[in-house]
Design an enzyme around this catalytic site. Structure first.
Site, PDB file in Angstrom:
ATOM      1  N   LYS A  10      29.539  40.393  59.977  1.00 54.48           N
ATOM      2  CA  LYS A  10      28.768  41.329  59.428  1.00 54.48           C
ATOM      3  C   LYS A  10      29.639  42.107  58.479  1.00 54.48           C
ATOM      4  O   LYS A  10      30.819  41.915  58.643  1.00 54.48           O
ATOM      5  CB  LYS A  10      28.069  42.299  60.166  1.00 54.48           C
ATOM      6  CG  LYS A  10      29.010  43.177  61.193  1.00 54.48           C
ATOM      7  CD  LYS A  10      29.442  44.365  60.450  1.00 54.48           C
ATOM      8  CE  LYS A  10      30.806  45.039  61.305  1.00 54.48           C
ATOM      9  NZ  LYS A  10      31.592  46.038  60.596  1.00 54.48           N
ATOM     10  N   GLY A 102      33.407  40.579  65.407  1.00 59.95           N
ATOM     11  CA  GLY A 102      33.416  38.951  65.793  1.00 59.95           C
ATOM     12  C   GLY A 102      33.141  39.147  67.520  1.00 59.95           C
ATOM     13  O   GLY A 102      32.512  38.186  67.752  1.00 59.95           O
ATOM     14  N   ASP A 137      27.706  47.786  68.047  1.00 61.36           N
ATOM     15  CA  ASP A 137      27.327  46.656  66.864  1.00 61.36           C
ATOM     16  C   ASP A 137      26.744  45.386  67.316  1.00 61.36           C
ATOM     17  O   ASP A 137      26.203  44.542  66.546  1.00 61.36           O
ATOM     18  CB  ASP A 137      28.766  46.083  66.024  1.00 61.36           C
ATOM     19  CG  ASP A 137      29.300  46.883  65.095  1.00 61.36           C
ATOM     20  OD1 ASP A 137      28.657  47.915  64.607  1.00 61.36           O
ATOM     21  OD2 ASP A 137      30.199  46.671  64.429  1.00 61.36           O
TER      22      ASP A 137
HETATM   23  C1  LIG Z   1      33.087  50.514  62.500  1.00 60.84           C
HETATM   24  C2  LIG Z   1      31.968  49.433  63.016  1.00 60.84           C
HETATM   25  C3  LIG Z   1      30.893  49.601  62.009  1.00 60.84           C
HETATM   26  O1  LIG Z   1      29.959  48.443  61.928  1.00 60.84           O
HETATM   27  O2  LIG Z   1      32.295  48.214  63.387  1.00 60.84           O
HETATM   28  P1  LIG Z   1      33.617  47.478  62.858  1.00 60.84           P
HETATM   29  O3  LIG Z   1      34.022  47.630  61.468  1.00 60.84           O
HETATM   30  O4  LIG Z   1      34.737  48.026  63.906  1.00 60.84           O
HETATM   31  O5  LIG Z   1      33.366  46.030  63.488  1.00 60.84           O
HETATM   32  C4  LIG Z   1      31.229  50.151  64.286  1.00 60.84           C
HETATM   33  O6  LIG Z   1      30.681  51.324  64.151  1.00 60.84           O
HETATM   34  C5  LIG Z   1      31.923  49.933  65.593  1.00 60.84           C
HETATM   35  O7  LIG Z   1      31.236  49.368  66.513  1.00 60.84           O
HETATM   36  P2  LIG Z   1      31.668  48.667  67.882  1.00 60.84           P
HETATM   37  O8  LIG Z   1      32.903  48.109  67.857  1.00 60.84           O
HETATM   38  O9  LIG Z   1      30.550  48.005  68.560  1.00 60.84           O
HETATM   39  O10 LIG Z   1      32.098  49.905  68.747  1.00 60.84           O
HETATM   40  P3  LIG Z   1      31.698  50.355  70.317  1.00 60.84           P
HETATM   41  O11 LIG Z   1      32.384  49.199  71.055  1.00 60.84           O
HETATM   42  O12 LIG Z   1      30.484  50.763  70.503  1.00 60.84           O
HETATM   43  O13 LIG Z   1      32.971  51.688  70.234  1.00 60.84           O
HETATM   44  C6  LIG Z   1      34.184  51.645  70.424  1.00 60.84           C
HETATM   45  C7  LIG Z   1      34.782  52.962  70.004  1.00 60.84           C
HETATM   46  O14 LIG Z   1      34.611  53.031  68.552  1.00 60.84           O
HETATM   47  C8  LIG Z   1      34.128  54.604  68.220  1.00 60.84           C
HETATM   48  N1  LIG Z   1      32.865  54.584  67.941  1.00 60.84           N
HETATM   49  C9  LIG Z   1      32.106  53.300  67.776  1.00 60.84           C
HETATM   50  C10 LIG Z   1      30.883  53.573  67.118  1.00 60.84           C
HETATM   51  C11 LIG Z   1      30.403  54.971  66.696  1.00 60.84           C
HETATM   52  N2  LIG Z   1      29.043  54.885  66.304  1.00 60.84           N
HETATM   53  N3  LIG Z   1      31.023  55.952  66.818  1.00 60.84           N
HETATM   54  C12 LIG Z   1      32.468  55.801  67.341  1.00 60.84           C
HETATM   55  O15 LIG Z   1      33.356  56.783  67.248  1.00 60.84           O
HETATM   56  C13 LIG Z   1      34.418  55.337  69.634  1.00 60.84           C
HETATM   57  O16 LIG Z   1      35.839  55.670  69.646  1.00 60.84           O
HETATM   58  C14 LIG Z   1      34.148  54.230  70.677  1.00 60.84           C
HETATM   59  O17 LIG Z   1      34.937  54.449  71.775  1.00 60.84           O
HETATM   60  N1  LIG Z   2      35.080  37.680  72.202  1.00 57.33           N
HETATM   61  C1  LIG Z   2      35.786  38.453  71.515  1.00 57.33           C
HETATM   62  N2  LIG Z   2      36.382  37.839  70.212  1.00 57.33           N
HETATM   63  C2  LIG Z   2      37.136  38.764  69.698  1.00 57.33           C
HETATM   64  N3  LIG Z   2      37.705  40.083  70.115  1.00 57.33           N
HETATM   65  C3  LIG Z   2      37.330  40.502  71.323  1.00 57.33           C
HETATM   66  C4  LIG Z   2      36.229  39.678  72.066  1.00 57.33           C
HETATM   67  N4  LIG Z   2      35.817  40.037  73.159  1.00 57.33           N
HETATM   68  C5  LIG Z   2      36.821  41.426  73.340  1.00 57.33           C
HETATM   69  N5  LIG Z   2      37.542  41.403  71.962  1.00 57.33           N
HETATM   70  C6  LIG Z   2      38.374  42.507  71.780  1.00 57.33           C
HETATM   71  O1  LIG Z   2      37.584  43.357  70.847  1.00 57.33           O
HETATM   72  C7  LIG Z   2      38.800  43.691  69.771  1.00 57.33           C
HETATM   73  C8  LIG Z   2      37.685  43.793  68.457  1.00 57.33           C
HETATM   74  O2  LIG Z   2      37.648  42.617  67.815  1.00 57.33           O
HETATM   75  P1  LIG Z   2      36.498  42.229  66.944  1.00 57.33           P
HETATM   76  O3  LIG Z   2      35.487  42.525  67.487  1.00 57.33           O
HETATM   77  O4  LIG Z   2      36.886  40.841  66.420  1.00 57.33           O
HETATM   78  O5  LIG Z   2      37.065  43.270  65.799  1.00 57.33           O
HETATM   79  P2  LIG Z   2      35.862  44.402  65.207  1.00 57.33           P
HETATM   80  O6  LIG Z   2      35.775  45.464  66.258  1.00 57.33           O
HETATM   81  O7  LIG Z   2      37.106  45.025  64.161  1.00 57.33           O
HETATM   82  O8  LIG Z   2      34.946  43.942  64.253  1.00 57.33           O
HETATM   83  C9  LIG Z   2      39.706  42.595  69.785  1.00 57.33           C
HETATM   84  O9  LIG Z   2      41.016  43.216  69.744  1.00 57.33           O
HETATM   85  C10 LIG Z   2      39.632  42.074  71.184  1.00 57.33           C
HETATM   86  O10 LIG Z   2      40.874  42.737  72.029  1.00 57.33           O
END
Ligand SMILES: C[C@@](CO)(OP(=O)(O)O)[C@H](O)COP(=O)(O)OP(=O)(O)OC[C@H]1O[C@@H](n2ccc(N)nc2=O)[C@H](O)[C@@H]1O
Ligand SMILES: Nc1ncnc2c1ncn2[C@@H]1O[C@H](COP(=O)(O)OP(=O)(O)O)[C@@H](O)[C@H]1O
Length: 314
Positions: A10, A102, A137
């Site tokens: 995404k 991912g 996500d």
């Molecule tokens: C920033 C975003 C944008 O889509 O994704 P990535 O770019 O990292 O993939 C998301 O909010 C990431 O979602 P995701 O990676 O599923 O986060 P989660 O496992 O639910 O949360 C991991 C940590 O991110 C922070 N978190 C996440 C979502 C949210 N709305 N507020 C937060 O503060 C919190 O510290 C939480 O403990």
């Molecule tokens: N199946 C998986 N693929 C990738 N990363 C994973 C997976 N399961 C757990 N993780 C952990 O989640 C962290 C975030 O990875 P990823 O989901 O790829 O990135 P982002 O949250 O930035 O989109 C990684 O550093 C890894 O330790």
């Protein structure tokens, strides 16, 4: 018997972030767009839960119980009152820790694959709720296409998309931790009133109309300043893409992958070439959006072990 599920990455075309909540999360207006970069997850019966990964970033993927695909299989098995006797093989093409969801994608794919393998026919609403428990996500990875995520991003409202958007994604040579980027966002906001996040009407209209110029004018990522603060070299990547003719350049979610919106497919190919030549990123790839969510793409009735193992399998 084995089931293979394909699942997209995404990009967040808008990521509006509110103040931290008492539970540590942030309320969002998160406009997700699924892009045509895919992982596939193959589920095959096994004794106990087994996990293998292939792909250029395979070494960075945890193989223990923290892997989101394994956690998804365990959550579904527990709900069904059975054991998670499954081998999950992840063919990984989505950059790891790159802000392209991912891990969330693999979780959604594992759920769909195990649900089919075990013949559970779990209602969609129940799958969505298991996804939300696994991560903010993950529900979007299940549904794909385009959606507005509110709450912590897990409450989805599908969005209409009136055309194909062409993107270039530049992978960075490091990862960024999502919680660390949210913490940096809070630090940068200290002493300021943070407004409640809302989706931009102009951005939603641009998606509906399939207009890349209007979308480029409306994209926004509140986490971008925080990602740049933690990884300042990303500014050079963004500048290289803009210099190569990108209509918009932004950090994807929490980064460090950077996303570049192109006028059309040939422009995307030119921008990818220029980014690769610039030396400001690890690699640059084109992809189009929207893309479907987690989808079964293969069922092999005769397969009881996972074949097709790359040299880099772990
Ligand atoms: C920033 C975003 C944008 O889509 O994704 P990535 O770019 O990292 O993939 C998301 O909010 C990431 O979602 P995701 O990676 O599923 O986060 P989660 O496992 O639910 O949360 C991991 C940590 O991110 C922070 N978190 C996440 C979502 C949210 N709305 N507020 C937060 O503060 C919190 O510290 C939480 O403990
Ligand atoms: N199946 C998986 N693929 C990738 N990363 C994973 C997976 N399961 C757990 N993780 C952990 O989640 C962290 C975030 O990875 P990823 O989901 O790829 O990135 P982002 O949250 O930035 O989109 C990684 O550093 C890894 O330790």
């Amino acid at each position: 018997m084995s089931i293979t599920v394909r699942v997209p990455a995404k990009v967040n075309v808008q990521l509006a972030v509110g103040a931290p909540r008492p539970d540590g999360y942030h309320d969002l207006a998160n406009v997700f767009l699924a892009v045509g970069l895919y992982d596939t997850v193959t589920a095959t019966p096994a004794e106990g839960l087994r996990l293998t990964v292939t792909g250029p970033d395979a070494a960075q993927v945890p193989l223990d119980g923290s892997n989101l695909a394994a956690r998804a299989a365990l959550a579904l098995a527990e709900r069904a009152g059975r054991t998670a006797d499954v081998h999950l093989h992840i063919a990984k093409d989505i950059p790891v820790a790159g802000g392209m969801a991912g891990g969330s994608a693999d979780a959604a794919a594992a759920l769909v694959a195990c649900d089919a393998l075990w013949g559970l026919d779990t209602p969609h609403e129940v799958l969505l709720s298991i996804c939300a428990d696994l991560g903010s996500d993950v529900p979007f990875s299940l549904v794909g296409e385009a959606a507005l995520g509110t709450g912590r991003g897990e409450r989805l409202q599908p969005l209409e998309v009136g055309g194909t958007f062409h993107w270039v994604f530049a992978a960075a040579d490091c990862g960024l931790s999502t919680p660390a980027v949210y913490r940096e966002y809070d630090r940068l906001c200290e002493g300021r009133e943070v407004p409640a996040p809302t989706a931009s009407p102009e951005l939603l209209a641009a998606l509906r109309e399939g207009d890349p110029h209007a979308l480029a004018a409306a994209v926004g990522n509140d986490l971008q300043a925080a990602a740049l603060s933690l990884h300042p070299a990303l500014a050079a990547t963004l500048a290289a893409g803009t210099g190569a003719g990108a209509l918009a350049a932004l950090v994807s979610g929490s980064g460090p992958t950077t996303a570049f919106l192109a006028e059309d497919a040939p422009a995307a190919a030119r921008i990818a070439e220029a980014l690769t030549a610039s030396g400001t990123c690890r690699s640059a790839r084109v992809a189009a959006s929207p893309a479907p969510g987690a989808t079964v793409v293969g069922q092999d009735p005769d397969r009881d072990t996972v074949a097709a193992r790359g040299a880099d399998q772990r």
